[in-house]
Design an enzyme around this catalytic site. Sequence first.
Site, PDB file in Angstrom:
ATOM      1  N   TYR A 142       0.825  -1.277  -0.026  1.00  8.09           N
ATOM      2  CA  TYR A 142      -0.070  -0.058  -0.176  1.00  8.09           C
ATOM      3  C   TYR A 142       0.898   1.274  -0.062  1.00  8.09           C
ATOM      4  CZ  TYR A 142      -3.241   3.592   1.699  1.00  8.09           C
ATOM      5  OH  TYR A 142      -4.072   4.639   1.779  1.00  8.09           O
ATOM      6  N   LYS A 146       1.220   4.139  -2.871  1.00  7.01           N
ATOM      7  CA  LYS A 146       0.859   5.552  -2.713  1.00  7.01           C
ATOM      8  C   LYS A 146       1.818   6.516  -2.819  1.00  7.01           C
ATOM      9  CE  LYS A 146      -3.405   5.150  -1.616  1.00  7.01           C
ATOM     10  NZ  LYS A 146      -4.658   5.891  -2.425  1.00  7.01           N
TER      11      LYS A 146
END
Length: 248
Positions: A142, A146
């Site tokens: 994740y 990002k």
Amino acid sequence: MTRYALVTGAGQGIGYGIAKRLTDDGYHVYVTDYDEGLAKAAAAKLGGTALRLDVSDPQSVKDAAGKVPELSVLVNSAGIYPWSPLLEISVEEFDRVFAINVRGNLLCMQAFHRQLAADGTGAIVNITSMSALVPAVGVGSYAASKAAAAMLIQQAAIEFAPDGIRVNGVAPGSVQTEGTNRPIQDGEEPQKAAFIPLGRLAGPADIASIVSFLASGDAGYVTGQSIVVDGGFLSNTFALYRHATQPA
């Protein structure tokens, strides 16, 4: 004259909060989600238009773009947040995280570029995360996605500027949503959190207010920026470390 905005992942959580704020700002909002039922329910509440949109599927994005003749604001909010240590991440999971959190942003920016350019003052706001700036155990895929999404904002900002399209981002900290298993009810304040300097978690409205600014003419000279909205959490890392290392 009606102006139009489209928000991905708007069936619930941060995306719904953004769609609600843009509706309050006077936009007619295309409420999109990979779950068509969530999109329809949210659009019914807001008086918007529901569209099923799976940002990881190029054909789904293309089909949605064909149903949107005009657009002033695009908000890429769709994302997934899997917990998995680096040694346990499968290739399939890693690819899915990047397909939604990074490639999905790119596909939507490409697909809706024509409408945003035609508007003359088009704005794109992509939702990233404070995880793009700091690592945390268990969210490696994740955080990496990002960080890539944050650079994509800067790249799009310089490439789309000649077309009159501004591209910015919002990087939330800890937000109380369905993803935290305790969504905020109408009229409810976010829960208190001692580890955050402002003393509470964020609510979707806290993120939506910054999106509203970046989408507006007040931010007409702002592009290529990512605003961290974390209640001071990242600024307080030394205090958190000191607290964590104190004897019990």
